[in-house]
Design a protein around this motif. Sequence first.
Motif, PDB file in Angstrom:
ATOM      1  N   THR A 243       0.913  -1.008  -0.052  1.00  0.00           N
ATOM      2  CA  THR A 243      -0.004  -0.011   0.039  1.00  0.00           C
ATOM      3  C   THR A 243       0.822   1.075  -0.089  1.00  0.00           C
ATOM      4  OG1 THR A 243      -0.137  -0.205   2.521  1.00  0.00           O
ATOM      5  CG2 THR A 243      -1.962  -0.986   1.248  1.00  0.00           C
ATOM      6  N   ARG A 244       2.133   1.229   0.500  1.00  0.00           N
ATOM      7  CA  ARG A 244       3.062   2.386   0.237  1.00  0.00           C
ATOM      8  C   ARG A 244       3.934   2.321  -0.547  1.00  0.00           C
ATOM      9  NH1 ARG A 244       0.883   1.019   5.039  1.00  0.00           N
ATOM     10  NH2 ARG A 244       0.275   2.693   6.524  1.00  0.00           N
ATOM     11  N   ASN A 245       3.799   1.262  -1.731  1.00  0.00           N
ATOM     12  CA  ASN A 245       4.853   1.416  -2.832  1.00  0.00           C
ATOM     13  C   ASN A 245       6.113   1.011  -2.516  1.00  0.00           C
ATOM     14  OD1 ASN A 245       5.290   1.275  -5.918  1.00  0.00           O
ATOM     15  ND2 ASN A 245       5.841   3.324  -5.726  1.00  0.00           N
ATOM     16  N   ILE A 246       6.583   0.095  -1.284  1.00  0.00           N
ATOM     17  CA  ILE A 246       7.622  -0.285  -0.998  1.00  0.00           C
ATOM     18  C   ILE A 246       8.113  -1.639  -1.367  1.00  0.00           C
ATOM     19  CG2 ILE A 246       9.224  -0.842   1.022  1.00  0.00           C
ATOM     20  CD1 ILE A 246       7.256   1.400   2.573  1.00  0.00           C
ATOM     21  N   LYS A 247       9.142  -1.884  -2.303  1.00  0.00           N
ATOM     22  CA  LYS A 247       9.538  -3.205  -2.545  1.00  0.00           C
ATOM     23  C   LYS A 247       9.805  -4.137  -1.187  1.00  0.00           C
ATOM     24  CE  LYS A 247       9.441  -1.561  -6.828  1.00  0.00           C
ATOM     25  NZ  LYS A 247       8.149  -1.713  -7.771  1.00  0.00           N
ATOM     26  N   LEU A 248       9.346  -5.355  -1.307  1.00  0.00           N
ATOM     27  CA  LEU A 248       9.839  -6.396  -0.319  1.00  0.00           C
ATOM     28  C   LEU A 248      10.411  -7.573  -1.005  1.00  0.00           C
ATOM     29  CD1 LEU A 248       9.390  -7.184   2.775  1.00  0.00           C
ATOM     30  CD2 LEU A 248       7.150  -7.776   2.155  1.00  0.00           C
ATOM     31  N   ILE A 249      11.515  -7.918  -0.386  1.00  0.00           N
ATOM     32  CA  ILE A 249      11.806  -9.289  -0.674  1.00  0.00           C
ATOM     33  C   ILE A 249      12.194  -9.892   0.572  1.00  0.00           C
ATOM     34  CG2 ILE A 249      12.897  -8.374  -2.983  1.00  0.00           C
ATOM     35  CD1 ILE A 249      15.553  -8.686  -1.668  1.00  0.00           C
ATOM     36  N   VAL A 250      12.092 -11.288   0.332  1.00  0.00           N
ATOM     37  CA  VAL A 250      12.325 -12.286   1.516  1.00  0.00           C
ATOM     38  C   VAL A 250      13.633 -13.025   1.201  1.00  0.00           C
ATOM     39  CG1 VAL A 250      11.735 -14.291   2.885  1.00  0.00           C
ATOM     40  CG2 VAL A 250      10.087 -12.557   2.426  1.00  0.00           C
ATOM     41  N   ILE A 251      14.681 -13.104   2.088  1.00  0.00           N
ATOM     42  CA  ILE A 251      15.966 -13.755   1.580  1.00  0.00           C
ATOM     43  C   ILE A 251      16.156 -14.956   2.885  1.00  0.00           C
ATOM     44  CG2 ILE A 251      18.366 -13.319   1.572  1.00  0.00           C
ATOM     45  CD1 ILE A 251      17.976 -10.714   0.535  1.00  0.00           C
ATOM     46  N   ASN A 252      16.144 -15.952   2.492  1.00  0.00           N
ATOM     47  CA  ASN A 252      16.558 -16.938   3.323  1.00  0.00           C
ATOM     48  C   ASN A 252      18.029 -17.381   3.590  1.00  0.00           C
ATOM     49  OD1 ASN A 252      15.234 -19.681   4.871  1.00  0.00           O
ATOM     50  ND2 ASN A 252      16.797 -20.238   3.644  1.00  0.00           N
ATOM     51  N   TYR A 253      18.374 -17.446   4.679  1.00  0.00           N
ATOM     52  CA  TYR A 253      19.945 -17.461   5.260  1.00  0.00           C
ATOM     53  C   TYR A 253      20.080 -19.321   5.687  1.00  0.00           C
ATOM     54  CZ  TYR A 253      20.973 -12.647   5.066  1.00  0.00           C
ATOM     55  OH  TYR A 253      21.163 -11.205   4.611  1.00  0.00           O
ATOM     56  N   PRO A 254      20.922 -19.686   5.023  1.00  0.00           N
ATOM     57  CA  PRO A 254      21.068 -21.314   5.447  1.00  0.00           C
ATOM     58  C   PRO A 254      21.440 -21.558   6.867  1.00  0.00           C
ATOM     59  CG  PRO A 254      22.810 -20.780   3.921  1.00  0.00           C
ATOM     60  CD  PRO A 254      21.962 -19.602   4.017  1.00  0.00           C
TER      61      PRO A 254
END
Length: 333
Positions: A243-254
Amino acid sequence: MDVKTKSTIFGILSVATSLIMAAGALELYVRLMETDGTNFDIEMWRYAKELKEVSGIPGAGHEHIPGKSGVYMGVPVTINSAGWRDREHSLEKGNSTIRIMMLGDSLTFGWGARPEDVTSYQLEGLLNANENKFEVINTGIGNANTAMEATYFMKKAYVYEPDIVVLNYFINDAEPTPRRTRNVLLEHFYSAAFIAGRFDVVMRTYFGKADWQQYYRGLYQENQPGWLVAQSALKELANYCNTRNIKLIVINYPELHELSPYPFQDVTSLVASKANALGIPFLDLLPSVENQAPNSLWVTKTDAHPNGRAARLYADAIRKFLLTQFTKTFDRR
């Protein structure tokens, strides 16, 4: 007072005195011999005691105390005025600046790593190799989980108006939010922290307490409260950013104890499926390190937090992923 009573009192006092002297000797031993920066339990206890406080934000758990500093695991840690292990960042950003905010736990924080060996620091350097337009903010807090990190961002850190939010995910992020207990012994005595750590080892080794693999896998059983809360927090964070036009990503650390074959690929796939269902780009960092000797990536021979070598491999993989995902955004700046 008869002789028998006197003898009983003397015996009790003798035992009490012996116990106090033994406790004092143990405390002295731990302070002298176990505070060289290599004992994980002691160092993490010191960090929590000296650099963290209970957050005033419901659901955020704990935060760093702004302006505090110390040496933990043999490396300097300085908390800035915003409460992060990072340099100072102004609220305002330049018109051409792309601001990336890293949310995460002790891996994001850089536990046991020198400031220049933290993944966020390495990432900013790589992104700015050709032009200085990227700003990477490290908000990592040790012992945080996804729910705490999302709450912290949405209630407080959002004021820095990042263009991209990176939710750095680790397998223990499905743990319930911890609560600080006011145990007098654990608040003040090194020996209490030392004994607690040794007790945990004994319970895992001899009394059937779940080992680290069983423990992590158990967090993702259906209807586990921590995992349910983590999923809810991820969904709320995705909606907030969208809703705020912020890009979101999820990064998985092993988990760096075993890499090939990796014992938690099913958990990674589960987390990826939850992110993908919400339309969140997902990056698994395992391919960036799976061909490395695991202990070559640890900050110490007994602590599997990522060292500078791991951070560089991670940062390069994240850089490539960001450039692939957000080329148009980057080009507009």
